[in-house]
Design a protein around this motif. Structure first.
Motif, PDB file in Angstrom:
ATOM      1  N   THR A 127      18.652  56.711 -21.934  1.00 16.20           N
ATOM      2  CA  THR A 127      19.247  55.579 -21.228  1.00 16.20           C
ATOM      3  C   THR A 127      18.261  54.424 -21.293  1.00 16.20           C
ATOM      4  O   THR A 127      17.053  54.607 -21.125  1.00 16.20           O
ATOM      5  CB  THR A 127      19.529  55.931 -19.756  1.00 16.20           C
ATOM      6  N   CYS A 128      18.771  53.238 -21.551  1.00 17.75           N
ATOM      7  CA  CYS A 128      17.934  52.047 -21.674  1.00 17.75           C
ATOM      8  C   CYS A 128      18.476  50.963 -20.747  1.00 17.75           C
ATOM      9  O   CYS A 128      19.675  50.661 -20.770  1.00 17.75           O
ATOM     10  CB  CYS A 128      17.932  51.553 -23.128  1.00 17.75           C
ATOM     11  N   PHE A 129      17.594  50.373 -19.935  1.00 16.51           N
ATOM     12  CA  PHE A 129      17.976  49.251 -19.092  1.00 16.51           C
ATOM     13  C   PHE A 129      17.406  47.964 -19.677  1.00 16.51           C
ATOM     14  O   PHE A 129      16.221  47.913 -20.040  1.00 16.51           O
ATOM     15  CB  PHE A 129      17.488  49.456 -17.662  1.00 16.51           C
ATOM     16  N   ILE A 130      18.249  46.949 -19.760  1.00 17.13           N
ATOM     17  CA  ILE A 130      17.887  45.694 -20.422  1.00 17.13           C
ATOM     18  C   ILE A 130      18.124  44.527 -19.472  1.00 17.13           C
ATOM     19  O   ILE A 130      19.238  44.325 -18.993  1.00 17.13           O
ATOM     20  CB  ILE A 130      18.732  45.487 -21.702  1.00 17.13           C
ATOM     21  N   GLU A 131      17.075  43.778 -19.216  1.00 17.83           N
ATOM     22  CA  GLU A 131      17.211  42.546 -18.429  1.00 17.83           C
ATOM     23  C   GLU A 131      17.222  41.368 -19.405  1.00 17.83           C
ATOM     24  O   GLU A 131      16.444  41.337 -20.365  1.00 17.83           O
ATOM     25  CB  GLU A 131      16.050  42.418 -17.439  1.00 17.83           C
ATOM     26  N   VAL A 132      18.111  40.407 -19.181  1.00 15.24           N
ATOM     27  CA  VAL A 132      18.319  39.300 -20.119  1.00 15.24           C
ATOM     28  C   VAL A 132      17.916  37.984 -19.464  1.00 15.24           C
ATOM     29  O   VAL A 132      18.277  37.709 -18.312  1.00 15.24           O
ATOM     30  CB  VAL A 132      19.797  39.224 -20.556  1.00 15.24           C
ATOM     31  N   LYS A 133      17.179  37.152 -20.200  1.00 11.60           N
ATOM     32  CA  LYS A 133      16.824  35.819 -19.722  1.00 11.60           C
ATOM     33  C   LYS A 133      17.168  34.771 -20.785  1.00 11.60           C
ATOM     34  O   LYS A 133      17.020  35.008 -21.988  1.00 11.60           O
ATOM     35  CB  LYS A 133      15.324  35.722 -19.396  1.00 11.60           C
ATOM     36  N   ASN A 134      17.617  33.632 -20.302  1.00 10.38           N
ATOM     37  CA  ASN A 134      17.949  32.506 -21.166  1.00 10.38           C
ATOM     38  C   ASN A 134      16.716  31.639 -21.395  1.00 10.38           C
ATOM     39  O   ASN A 134      15.993  31.311 -20.454  1.00 10.38           O
ATOM     40  CB  ASN A 134      19.050  31.685 -20.491  1.00 10.38           C
ATOM     41  N   VAL A 135      16.466  31.264 -22.646  1.00  9.17           N
ATOM     42  CA  VAL A 135      15.299  30.445 -22.982  1.00  9.17           C
ATOM     43  C   VAL A 135      15.759  29.197 -23.734  1.00  9.17           C
ATOM     44  O   VAL A 135      16.469  29.299 -24.741  1.00  9.17           O
ATOM     45  CB  VAL A 135      14.289  31.223 -23.859  1.00  9.17           C
ATOM     46  N   GLU A 159      11.033  45.468 -11.433  1.00 12.90           N
ATOM     47  CA  GLU A 159      12.023  46.549 -11.495  1.00 12.90           C
ATOM     48  C   GLU A 159      11.945  47.279 -12.833  1.00 12.90           C
ATOM     49  O   GLU A 159      12.062  48.509 -12.894  1.00 12.90           O
ATOM     50  CB  GLU A 159      13.419  45.970 -11.283  1.00 12.90           C
ATOM     51  N   LEU A 160      11.735  46.519 -13.916  1.00 11.47           N
ATOM     52  CA  LEU A 160      11.605  47.150 -15.227  1.00 11.47           C
ATOM     53  C   LEU A 160      10.348  48.020 -15.297  1.00 11.47           C
ATOM     54  O   LEU A 160      10.359  49.109 -15.882  1.00 11.47           O
ATOM     55  CB  LEU A 160      11.570  46.087 -16.323  1.00 11.47           C
ATOM     56  N   ILE A 161       9.271  47.536 -14.704  1.00 14.39           N
ATOM     57  CA  ILE A 161       8.028  48.321 -14.669  1.00 14.39           C
ATOM     58  C   ILE A 161       8.270  49.650 -13.951  1.00 14.39           C
ATOM     59  O   ILE A 161       7.833  50.711 -14.420  1.00 14.39           O
ATOM     60  CB  ILE A 161       6.902  47.520 -13.978  1.00 14.39           C
ATOM     61  N   GLN A 162       8.978  49.619 -12.832  1.00 15.44           N
ATOM     62  CA  GLN A 162       9.252  50.832 -12.078  1.00 15.44           C
ATOM     63  C   GLN A 162      10.108  51.797 -12.879  1.00 15.44           C
ATOM     64  O   GLN A 162       9.866  53.012 -12.889  1.00 15.44           O
ATOM     65  CB  GLN A 162       9.946  50.487 -10.757  1.00 15.44           C
ATOM     66  N   LEU A 163      11.129  51.269 -13.573  1.00 18.09           N
ATOM     67  CA  LEU A 163      11.981  52.125 -14.409  1.00 18.09           C
ATOM     68  C   LEU A 163      11.152  52.804 -15.497  1.00 18.09           C
ATOM     69  O   LEU A 163      11.320  54.010 -15.760  1.00 18.09           O
ATOM     70  CB  LEU A 163      13.100  51.297 -15.045  1.00 18.09           C
ATOM     71  N   LYS A 164      10.262  52.048 -16.115  1.00 16.23           N
ATOM     72  CA  LYS A 164       9.419  52.615 -17.175  1.00 16.23           C
ATOM     73  C   LYS A 164       8.513  53.705 -16.614  1.00 16.23           C
ATOM     74  O   LYS A 164       8.303  54.746 -17.260  1.00 16.23           O
ATOM     75  CB  LYS A 164       8.596  51.509 -17.835  1.00 16.23           C
ATOM     76  N   LYS A 165       7.991  53.512 -15.415  1.00 14.81           N
ATOM     77  CA  LYS A 165       7.133  54.526 -14.793  1.00 14.81           C
ATOM     78  C   LYS A 165       7.910  55.811 -14.518  1.00 14.81           C
ATOM     79  O   LYS A 165       7.323  56.891 -14.456  1.00 14.81           O
ATOM     80  CB  LYS A 165       6.528  53.983 -13.501  1.00 14.81           C
ATOM     81  N   GLU A 166       9.231  55.673 -14.357  1.00 15.58           N
ATOM     82  CA  GLU A 166      10.089  56.839 -14.135  1.00 15.58           C
ATOM     83  C   GLU A 166      10.528  57.493 -15.446  1.00 15.58           C
ATOM     84  O   GLU A 166      11.317  58.439 -15.441  1.00 15.58           O
ATOM     85  CB  GLU A 166      11.312  56.426 -13.329  1.00 15.58           C
TER      86      GLU A 166
END
Length: 232
Positions: A127-135, A159-166
């Motif tokens: 499972t992969c979680f992806i956060e998107v930002k506009n540049v 939040e992404l750091i926490q997911l990666k730690k899990e």
């Protein structure tokens, strides 16, 4: 991502109150268009420049148009911040980003704890979680983010750091809506907290994928992945 209705051509008179812009259409009439970008829009404002608007679908909306893009240095720059999530979703679903290809299930706006992550992608392996930002900010050859202080953006990195730690794959995906840049970098001079947290995220194993898109009055399509420099 294709525009489902023909866009309307005009020229920027001014942007004001963050969310409003006065536009002179080709027939000489002046209209007020909604600006979705709440940031400073550094390097994206040039009075008199060509722009394209989309007509509002809701007849009850006060502003009848949405400002979609502006022409700078003979290239279109997308300024509608509501598009990158859809662009990213379609790209991941269709396997258009090499590092995010191979997922059989792709879903938008998935709740994780007390927050929502923009995209969740799954296959039979992970499972992969992806956060998107506009540049949209340009600084020489660099595309930089953010163009204003973003505590919300820092929260998403945490939040992404926490997911990666899990043990879950976590990706920070930057959708760059201009084609006149070749490297992505954080804007540490504007928001040092965000830049430092991005460096921490990278050290913790969160992946950083900057993707440049090509913006035209017909569509917005994936162009190429760009390298990034976290030293700025």
């Amino acid at each position: 991502m294709k525009f489902d209705t023909p866009l309307i051509h005009g020229y920027l008179i001014k942007r004001y109150k963050r969310f409003l812009s006065d536009i002179k259409l080709d027939d000489g009439s002046i209209v007020v268009a909604h600006c979705t970008n709440s940031g400073s829009m550094k390097t994206c404002i040039e009075e008199g420049a060509e722009v394209y608007l989309s007509p509002a679908k809701d007849p009850k909306r006060k502003t009848r148009y949405t400002w979609e893009m502006i022409k700078l240095n003979n290239k279109w720059v997308g300024i509608n911040t509501s598009h990158p999530n859809l662009i990213a979703f379609e790209a991941v679903k269709n396997g258009e980003i090499d590092k995010l290809a191979g997922y059989s299930h792709v879903q938008r706006e998935v709740r994780v704890g007390n927050s929502r992550i923009d995209i969740m992608a799954q296959n039979d392996r992970e499972t992969c979680f992806i956060e998107v930002k506009n540049v949209t900010m340009k600084d020489g050859e660099y595309a930089r983010f953010p163009d204003a202080v973003t505590t919300r953006g820092k929260k998403h990195l945490d939040e992404l750091i926490q997911l990666k730690k899990e043990g879950i794959r976590a990706v920070m995906l930057y959708v760059i809506q201009r084609s006149d840049v070749s490297v992505f970098a954080p804007a540490g001079d504007i928001d040092p907290d965000y830049a430092n947290t991005l460096r921490e995220a990278w050290k913790e194993g969160v992946e950083i994928i900057p993707v440049r898109v090509k913006v035209t009055p017909n569509d917005i399509v994936i162009d190429k992945e760009l390298p990034f420099d976290l030293s700025l």
